[in-house]
Design an enzyme around this catalytic site. Sequence first.
Site, mmCIF file in Angstrom:
data_model
loop_
_atom_site.group_PDB
_atom_site.id
_atom_site.type_symbol
_atom_site.label_atom_id
_atom_site.label_comp_id
_atom_site.label_asym_id
_atom_site.label_seq_id
_atom_site.Cartn_x
_atom_site.Cartn_y
_atom_site.Cartn_z
ATOM 1 N N SER A 117 1.433 16.044 4.239
ATOM 2 C CA SER A 117 2.677 15.387 4.641
ATOM 3 C C SER A 117 3.842 15.878 3.800
ATOM 4 O O SER A 117 3.686 16.157 2.606
ATOM 5 C CB SER A 117 2.545 13.875 4.477
ATOM 6 O OG SER A 117 3.788 13.233 4.682
ATOM 7 N N TYR A 141 1.579 6.415 -0.099
ATOM 8 C CA TYR A 141 1.156 7.360 0.933
ATOM 9 C C TYR A 141 1.420 8.802 0.511
ATOM 10 O O TYR A 141 0.526 9.658 0.546
ATOM 11 C CB TYR A 141 1.873 7.067 2.252
ATOM 12 C CG TYR A 141 1.697 8.151 3.283
ATOM 13 C CD1 TYR A 141 0.471 8.355 3.897
ATOM 14 C CD2 TYR A 141 2.757 8.988 3.631
ATOM 15 C CE1 TYR A 141 0.301 9.357 4.835
ATOM 16 C CE2 TYR A 141 2.596 9.988 4.571
ATOM 17 C CZ TYR A 141 1.361 10.181 5.168
ATOM 18 O OH TYR A 141 1.191 11.180 6.099
ATOM 19 N N LYS A 145 -1.391 11.781 -0.469
ATOM 20 C CA LYS A 145 -1.480 13.092 0.165
ATOM 21 C C LYS A 145 -1.415 14.216 -0.877
ATOM 22 O O LYS A 145 -2.129 15.220 -0.776
ATOM 23 C CB LYS A 145 -0.354 13.255 1.189
ATOM 24 C CG LYS A 145 -0.559 12.481 2.469
ATOM 25 C CD LYS A 145 -1.748 13.013 3.259
ATOM 26 C CE LYS A 145 -1.845 12.399 4.629
ATOM 27 N NZ LYS A 145 -2.945 12.944 5.443
#
Length: 327
Positions: A117, A141, A145
């Site tokens: 991402s 998040y 990643k």
Amino acid sequence: MTWLVTGGAGYIGSHVVRALTASGTDVVVIDDLSTGLAHFVPARVELVTANLLDYDTVRATLADHRVTGVIHVAGYKYAGESVKYPLHTYQQNVTAMATLLQAMADTGVDQIVFSSSAATYGTPDVELVDELTPTAPESPYGESKLIGEWLLRDVARSRDLRHTSLRYFNVVGSGSVDLFDRSPHNLFPKVLDMLFNGSVPQINGGDYDTPDGTCVRDYVHVSDLASAHVAAARRMEAGKDLEPVYNLGSGSGTSVREIMTTIREVTGIDFEPKVNPRRPGDPARIVAAGDLAARDLDWQMRHSLTEMVASAWAARQEVGQDYPTVS
């Protein structure tokens, strides 16, 4: 040769599965169906319903199907929600990655394409993000990643493992009317669902230092994204060199206001979005270059903004009132 697609019953993963099968590749899918839908997986592709934390099932799937490579799409993908649920995010994105890599090591699978991402960059103070832009994730998040990328790097130091990570921002559109994004947190499904149900879409912030005052981002069509994943797998199979990270960016970006205008034109629904105050933490502009991916993965923005909106709207209309949102 068989490739495993984790999260292959989800929005992005299902497009990757179809791109692989269209290229003649045998595919098996693992998905716990927490956000995916079983009917997104083609009937000829086996769906193993399991979470990646289930080591025994992951290992058995790799071994039983003689898997030679993995495209790892599965994960908890909601940046904003990850702030509320950091432990869940790390469990699903980091612990699950470690479990997958252990199962791969134990079955001799040595190729993986990681769907990462652009959230790994945080809010970079540059006009155009490239692969050398420092990473500074601002959510669990994004951090998870980035840790996934570190895991790949560190495992590759200890054993033979070919890997690459693909970073991207906003994925939109649909490659088929029976595949659609049903996330309650993504711009396209939110706006199109509101229009379908007669509500007025909203813009968060109209006074940014951008040409029309709204945020500018990369928006890439899901089919283009899926093709890049398959191209990475193909290059890996062929033994060609790959960079550890590629940005799948537009190089130019699109504003939220431009998206609203295009949605109005495509749907034929005349509306004026309500402009709300800015959301905390939303940068004015984040756009990534895709030069390296264009060089190695035949990365191109093959779909115009109009085509992105039209394909998403066609899928939303097709599913009608039975639209299954993710809670």
